[in-house]
Scaffold this motif. Structure first.
Motif: not given
Length: 191
Positions: A111-114, A28-34
């Motif tokens: 991004g991806g999931f954490w 349920p956790i999305v991590v976004l970069l940039n």
């Protein structure tokens, strides 16, 4: 949770995953970069605006429980990342699918999931070793598919370059190819 997503829904492996900065197993956790720069995080007005923009955009994908954008002045982990906590994996998958590759300011979002256990423990900087055995990050020769391997290593190099230019800690491409101790044979790995 055996709902089926549309075919080809999450086809491409993101550079974030290839660089071991995220996992591609849905949580349920999305991590976004940039998405955020250090300057923006330090500026209260800009920070408030970003938070609002991210929330407005991200509630479109499902029940959003929390938006976390760590700031350097709070000396927390995960600075430079944007974390979204959704009510379930499916909302998170929709969000990642909808946000990855989009422009946010001058940057292309990745991004991806954490991992959920790391999220609960507030470990937001690095993936634990357990997650570093990233099947996509490894360019193994044993599948005999050279074309695929070639594509993967090209992607991996791009990931290295992208993170170097992102003002983050320089990532050498060797970090992408993490080889842990004997991995189980592929046949036994559950898809």
């Amino acid at each position: 949770g055996n709902q089926k997503l549309p075919q080809g829904y999450m086809q491409s492996t993101s550079l974030a995953v290839l660089a071991n900065k995220a996992i591609d197993t849905p949580t349920p956790i999305v991590v976004l970069l940039n998405m955020v720069s250090l300057e923006e995080l330090k500026d209260d007005t800009e920070y408030a605006e970003i938070l609002e923009d991210v929330e407005d955009e991200c509630i479109k994908f499902g029940i959003l429980r929390k938006v976390l954008i760590p700031r350097p002045n709070n000396a927390t982990e995960g600075i430079g990342k944007v974390f979204l906590e959704y009510a379930d994996d499916f909302a998170a998958q929709r969000a990642l699918h909808g946000l990855r590759g989009r422009k946010f300011g001058n940057n292309t979002v990745d991004g991806g999931f954490w991992p959920l256990d790391q999220w609960k423990a507030s470990k937001l900087d690095e993936l634990d070793k357990a997650y570093h055995e990233n099947p996509h990050a490894e360019t193994t020769e044993d599948d005999g598919d050279d074309a695929e391997g070639g594509k993967r290593s090209m992607k991996a190099e791009k990931a290295g370059v992208a993170s170097r230019n992102g003002g983050e800690i320089a990532m050498s491409n060797s970090t992408v190819e993490v080889h842990m101790d004997p991995v189980e044979p592929k046949e036994t790995v559950q898809q």
